[in-house]
Design a protein around this motif. Structure first.
Motif, mmCIF file in Angstrom:
data_model
loop_
_atom_site.group_PDB
_atom_site.id
_atom_site.type_symbol
_atom_site.label_atom_id
_atom_site.label_comp_id
_atom_site.label_asym_id
_atom_site.label_seq_id
_atom_site.Cartn_x
_atom_site.Cartn_y
_atom_site.Cartn_z
ATOM 1 N N THR A 28 0.844 -1.191 0.000
ATOM 2 C CA THR A 28 0.000 0.000 0.000
ATOM 3 C C THR A 28 0.876 1.237 0.000
ATOM 4 O OG1 THR A 28 -1.817 1.132 1.151
ATOM 5 C CG2 THR A 28 -0.150 0.076 2.524
ATOM 6 N N GLY A 29 0.369 2.297 -0.607
ATOM 7 C CA GLY A 29 1.124 3.545 -0.648
ATOM 8 C C GLY A 29 0.199 4.741 -0.659
ATOM 9 N N TRP A 30 0.673 5.846 -0.095
ATOM 10 C CA TRP A 30 -0.129 7.073 -0.006
ATOM 11 C C TRP A 30 0.826 8.251 -0.018
ATOM 12 C CZ3 TRP A 30 -5.260 8.169 -0.172
ATOM 13 C CH2 TRP A 30 -5.671 9.433 0.253
ATOM 14 N N GLN A 31 0.513 9.268 -0.829
ATOM 15 C CA GLN A 31 1.362 10.452 -0.879
ATOM 16 C C GLN A 31 0.495 11.681 -1.098
ATOM 17 O OE1 GLN A 31 4.711 9.913 -3.440
ATOM 18 N NE2 GLN A 31 5.733 11.812 -2.803
ATOM 19 N N GLU A 32 0.872 12.765 -0.456
ATOM 20 C CA GLU A 32 0.121 14.011 -0.579
ATOM 21 C C GLU A 32 1.013 15.108 -1.148
ATOM 22 O OE1 GLU A 32 -1.779 14.971 3.115
ATOM 23 O OE2 GLU A 32 -2.574 12.926 3.377
ATOM 24 N N PHE A 33 0.387 15.984 -1.922
ATOM 25 C CA PHE A 33 1.080 17.109 -2.559
ATOM 26 C C PHE A 33 0.225 18.357 -2.346
ATOM 27 C CE2 PHE A 33 1.616 13.178 -4.889
ATOM 28 C CZ PHE A 33 2.976 13.074 -5.102
ATOM 29 N N SER A 34 0.777 19.488 -2.687
ATOM 30 C CA SER A 34 0.017 20.735 -2.611
ATOM 31 C C SER A 34 -0.137 21.318 -4.006
ATOM 32 C CB SER A 34 0.712 21.740 -1.685
ATOM 33 O OG SER A 34 2.014 22.034 -2.174
ATOM 34 N N SER A 35 -1.209 22.081 -4.189
ATOM 35 C CA SER A 35 -1.446 22.743 -5.469
ATOM 36 C C SER A 35 -2.282 23.979 -5.238
ATOM 37 C CB SER A 35 -2.177 21.801 -6.443
ATOM 38 O OG SER A 35 -3.554 21.704 -6.126
ATOM 39 N N ALA A 36 -2.391 24.822 -6.261
ATOM 40 C CA ALA A 36 -3.208 26.030 -6.148
ATOM 41 C C ALA A 36 -4.676 25.682 -5.974
ATOM 42 C CB ALA A 36 -3.010 26.896 -7.393
ATOM 43 N N ALA A 37 -5.070 24.477 -6.405
ATOM 44 C CA ALA A 37 -6.464 24.052 -6.291
ATOM 45 C C ALA A 37 -6.752 23.377 -4.965
ATOM 46 C CB ALA A 37 -6.814 23.119 -7.447
ATOM 47 N N GLY A 38 -5.726 23.226 -4.126
ATOM 48 C CA GLY A 38 -5.914 22.564 -2.842
ATOM 49 C C GLY A 38 -5.052 21.324 -2.733
ATOM 50 N N PRO A 39 -5.211 20.550 -1.693
ATOM 51 C CA PRO A 39 -4.373 19.367 -1.513
ATOM 52 C C PRO A 39 -4.614 18.330 -2.605
ATOM 53 C CG PRO A 39 -6.152 19.411 0.103
ATOM 54 C CD PRO A 39 -6.179 20.734 -0.595
ATOM 55 N N VAL A 40 -3.541 17.596 -2.906
ATOM 56 C CA VAL A 40 -3.585 16.512 -3.895
ATOM 57 C C VAL A 40 -3.169 15.233 -3.178
ATOM 58 C CG1 VAL A 40 -2.629 15.611 -6.053
ATOM 59 C CG2 VAL A 40 -3.056 18.072 -5.792
ATOM 60 N N ALA A 41 -3.898 14.160 -3.419
ATOM 61 C CA ALA A 41 -3.572 12.880 -2.786
ATOM 62 C C ALA A 41 -3.561 11.774 -3.829
ATOM 63 C CB ALA A 41 -4.583 12.548 -1.691
ATOM 64 N N LEU A 42 -2.597 10.866 -3.713
ATOM 65 C CA LEU A 42 -2.535 9.661 -4.538
ATOM 66 C C LEU A 42 -2.423 8.454 -3.615
ATOM 67 C CD1 LEU A 42 0.017 10.539 -7.397
ATOM 68 C CD2 LEU A 42 -2.487 10.572 -7.521
ATOM 69 N N GLY A 43 -3.283 7.459 -3.823
ATOM 70 C CA GLY A 43 -3.242 6.250 -3.015
ATOM 71 C C GLY A 43 -3.231 5.019 -3.893
ATOM 72 N N HIS A 44 -2.628 3.928 -3.385
ATOM 73 C CA HIS A 44 -2.489 2.719 -4.185
ATOM 74 C C HIS A 44 -2.519 1.479 -3.301
ATOM 75 C CE1 HIS A 44 -0.342 -0.175 -6.928
ATOM 76 N NE2 HIS A 44 -1.107 0.439 -7.800
ATOM 77 N N ARG A 45 -3.186 0.433 -3.781
ATOM 78 C CA ARG A 45 -3.113 -0.899 -3.199
ATOM 79 C C ARG A 45 -2.560 -1.822 -4.277
ATOM 80 N NH1 ARG A 45 -4.210 -1.592 2.361
ATOM 81 N NH2 ARG A 45 -3.798 -3.725 1.699
ATOM 82 N N ARG A 46 -1.511 -2.590 -3.931
ATOM 83 C CA ARG A 46 -0.774 -3.341 -4.941
ATOM 84 C C ARG A 46 -1.067 -4.842 -4.896
ATOM 85 N NH1 ARG A 46 5.604 -4.821 -5.540
ATOM 86 N NH2 ARG A 46 5.605 -5.176 -7.795
ATOM 87 N N LEU A 47 -1.357 -5.393 -6.078
ATOM 88 C CA LEU A 47 -1.353 -6.837 -6.305
ATOM 89 C C LEU A 47 -0.154 -7.104 -7.202
ATOM 90 C CD1 LEU A 47 -2.855 -9.572 -5.941
ATOM 91 C CD2 LEU A 47 -4.016 -9.093 -8.109
ATOM 92 N N ALA A 48 0.890 -7.695 -6.658
ATOM 93 C CA ALA A 48 2.163 -7.834 -7.381
ATOM 94 C C ALA A 48 2.088 -8.979 -8.384
ATOM 95 C CB ALA A 48 3.294 -8.068 -6.389
ATOM 96 N N ILE A 49 2.247 -8.632 -9.672
ATOM 97 C CA ILE A 49 2.186 -9.624 -10.751
ATOM 98 C C ILE A 49 3.476 -9.619 -11.571
ATOM 99 C CG2 ILE A 49 0.943 -10.349 -12.823
ATOM 100 C CD1 ILE A 49 -0.707 -10.665 -10.288
ATOM 101 N N ILE A 50 3.926 -8.428 -11.969
ATOM 102 C CA ILE A 50 5.177 -8.256 -12.711
ATOM 103 C C ILE A 50 6.174 -7.560 -11.791
ATOM 104 C CG2 ILE A 50 6.296 -7.216 -14.713
ATOM 105 C CD1 ILE A 50 4.347 -9.354 -15.533
ATOM 106 N N ASP A 51 7.353 -8.162 -11.611
ATOM 107 C CA ASP A 51 8.352 -7.676 -10.659
ATOM 108 C C ASP A 51 7.713 -7.538 -9.278
ATOM 109 O OD1 ASP A 51 10.368 -6.591 -9.179
ATOM 110 O OD2 ASP A 51 10.807 -4.949 -10.557
#
Length: 633
Positions: A28-51
């Motif tokens: 799992t991964g989560w990262q936050e960024f800032s922007s003029a439009a407000g906070p930005v968030a990216l989240g991910h849940r991984r099912l490892a298939i390649i590498d």
């Protein structure tokens, strides 16, 4: 295969990625960024298939940190693209297809989409230019939903991740609910059955400018144009040879995996062809490996396909896993399946598919190939005969029409009277056809959808017409145009939705080799004569698989798929639960359906005065969906 979440403007909430932990148990991964439009968030849940190493964890950033990716799917030609990018000077830190996708975007921008052979839904945050780019694969194999309003924009792999955001409550979208109840069709427009929740449709992408305050709009654009249809004039032999080449190459690409791989096997043409080709490829490589297959079987001979499955297993030496879905399990699983599906589903065949993936997980199989897509491209559904026979009438080819009727009576068991009923409607004037269909609904279906809530929608176009209109597709006039609409805006997207949720509920990646875009474009370009010829459906596939498929499978003319014995179940062990389920739906939504007509329709089916169809389950499952997600009208 994974799950993702991304938002701009909304207050970041990490639990929105954790709601779909089943899609990615390997990281799992989560990262936050800032922007003029407000906070930005990216989240991910991984099912490892390649590498499967940690080098494939996401969000994944390029070396500079400018581009940040969350990705769900597979890029099957990642090896070839990686070599092309290395020649341009790029250095890779992993063996994952995710890094190839990210690097391809760095090099080619949005044009990278044209180079991908695969299934995908992804988000890329450009931290320098403050732009979020979202894209979905050509046929919508991988899901991508969104909510957009002046407060923010959010994207997700499943609808449940977006519920509770401003603009995404628990109110039903009545127009799409009507389409589902009337025809069993969903996913045919960008709307969902939840008001305010949309989807980025197949072959579309969108760029969100976060360098300034958001305006609340999100208007995806089409990056993949609908291919031409019925333009190829080639012989049967040429068509079969080319089809076989394309399908073989697609299956070979879909076998790229660093984890155990298997296949769903229904015993039909499509899944059997995939299993046979997989077996041939493993034999060519001298690995001595056997294809793991998983199949659903029944004691009821009307839907049991085990003899065909066994023929494929005998020919290929596959390692079979047979499961026997039980009637008493349908309602025990219904609430869980509905939660994973996000929306009501059309029949208990989805329960059978659920059981297949459940067994695959027990067997340790992490990737499953399946035959979805062939029926839509090649007119594999027997309902296609309406357009085939109507075309024969228009061309006054009465000799072929009569031969077709004789063969269908003998091979498909469809009587002359039933065939007249089915094919004469489409050649009637539109106004007369509409009038007769309405009368039939009142007389035969008891006007069960004649409630005050749904009556204003009765004059609206049907689901297939809506699909054609809103997606810029041709009107359905023949086999070729039907295949285009089924592929891009109705049946296929709905089937892919069900398969994605059922497979991911068990942390399994489902792959669909028939949806290699090179094969799809070829199949849609083929003329009608390569699809239906008298009692033959999917003509080109049958010819291409000669000497590969067991003859008993290649020559079968029935059409089942992962069917369940619904009529036997509903009139037998599930009768009481069906009646209770119908009453629960009427109680929960007293204004949605016309109660007297609904009860009369249900009674006719359960008491044998008319055949059981999928309408029963749709009514029952509407109530289950409403309860599971607390949906209001």
């Amino acid at each position: 295969m994974c799950g993702l979440f991304g938002s701009v403007g909304f207050q970041p909430e990490r639990d929105r990625i954790d709601r779909i932990s089943h899609r990615g148990p390997d990281g799992t991964g989560w990262q936050e960024f800032s922007s003029a439009a407000g906070p930005v968030a990216l989240g991910h849940r991984r099912l490892a298939i390649i590498d499967v190493s940690d080098a494939g964890l996401q969000p994944m950033a390029d070396v500079s940190g400018r581009f940040n990716l969350v990705f769900n799917g597979e890029i099957y030609n990642y090896i070839e693209l990686r070599e092309e990018l290395r020649a341009k000077g790029y250095v890779f830190r992993s063996d994952s297809d995710s890094e190839v996708l990210l690097t391809a975007y760095q090099e080619w921008g949005e044009k990278c989409l044209d180079r991908f052979l695969g299934m995908f839904a992804f988000l890329i945050w450009d931290a320098r230019d403050q732009r979020l780019f979202a894209a979905r694969d050509r046929f919508g194999i991988k899901p991508l939903y969104f909510v957009a309003n002046p407060r923010g924009i959010a994207f997700a792999s499943e609808i449940k991740q977006l519920l509770g955001l401003q603009g995404a409550g628990n109110r039903m979208n009545l127009a799409r609910v009507r389409d589902f109840l009337a025809s069993g069709i969903s996913d045919h427009t960008r709307e969902t059955l939840f008001e305010g929740v949309m989807q980025v449709q197949a072959g579309c992408c969108v760029t969100i400018d976060a360098s300034r305050p958001l305006q609340g709009a999100c208007e995806p654009r089409r990056w993949y144009n609908i291919p031409a249809h019925s333009t190829l004039d080639i012989s049967e032999a040429e068509a079969a040879d080319r089809f076989r080449q394309l399908l073989t190459d697609s299956v070979r690409m879909h076998l790229r995996s660093d984890v155990p791989i298997g296949s769903c096997l229904s015993g039909g043409l499509d899944s059997s062809a995939i299993v046979c080709l997989m077996s041939d490829m493993l034999a060519e490589e001298g690995e001595g490996a056997r294809v793991n297959t998983v199949s659903a079987c029944y004691a009821e001979k009307s839907v049991d396909e085990k003899p065909f499955m066994e023929a494929v297993v005998a020919k290929t030496g596959a390692n079979p896993h047979y499961i026997f879905p039980r009637a008493e399990e349908v309602f025990k699983r219904a609430a869980d399946i509905t939660w994973h599906q996000d929306e009501p589903f059309g029949s208990t065949s989805i329960f059978a598919q659920w059981c297949v993936f459940e067994e695959a997980k027990k067997a340790g199989i992490k990737v499953m190939l399946d035959g979805q897509g062939a029926d839509e491209q090649l007119a594999g559904y027997h309902s296609s005969y309406v357009y085939y026979m109507s075309d024969l009438i228009r061309r006054r080819d009465y000799v072929t029409l009569l031969r077709t009727m004789v063969e269908r009576d003998r091979i498909h068991g469809v009587s002359f009277v039933e065939q007249f009923k089915r094919f004469i409607g489409p050649v009637l004037p539109p106004q007369l056809r509409t009038f007769l269909l309405r009368q039939r609904q009142v007389l035969v279906n008891h006007d069960w959808m004649g409630s005050d809530a749904l009556r204003p929608l009765q004059n609206q176009p049907g689901a297939l017409e809506v699909a054609s209109q809103v997606n810029g597709l041709p009107p359905i006039t023949d086999i070729a145009s039907l295949c285009v609409v089924l592929t891009f805006a109705s049946n296929l997207q709905m089937l892919l939705h069900w398969e994605d949720r059922n497979s991911m509920a068990h942390s399994i990646e489902a792959r669909v080799p028939f949806l290699d875009h090179r094969l799809v474009e070829f199949n849609l370009a083929l003329g009608n004569a390569h699809k239906i010829v008298r009692a033959d459906t999917k003509r080109v596939l049958r010819r291409a698989m000669r000497h590969t498929l067991p003859e008993s499978v290649r020559e079968r003319r029935d059409k089942l798929g992962f069917s369940t014995p619904e009529e036997v179940w509903f009139r037998g062990p599930l009768k009481g639960m069906i009646l209770d389920g119908v009453e629960a739906t009427l109680k929960r939504y007293p204004d949605l359906l016309e109660p007297k007509g609904t009860r009369a329709l249900v009674s006719d089916m359960l008491e044998g005065r008319r055949s059981v169809d999928f309408t029963l389950w749709r009514i029952v499952n509407m109530g289950i969906w409403g309860e599971k997600f607390n949906v209001i009208m």
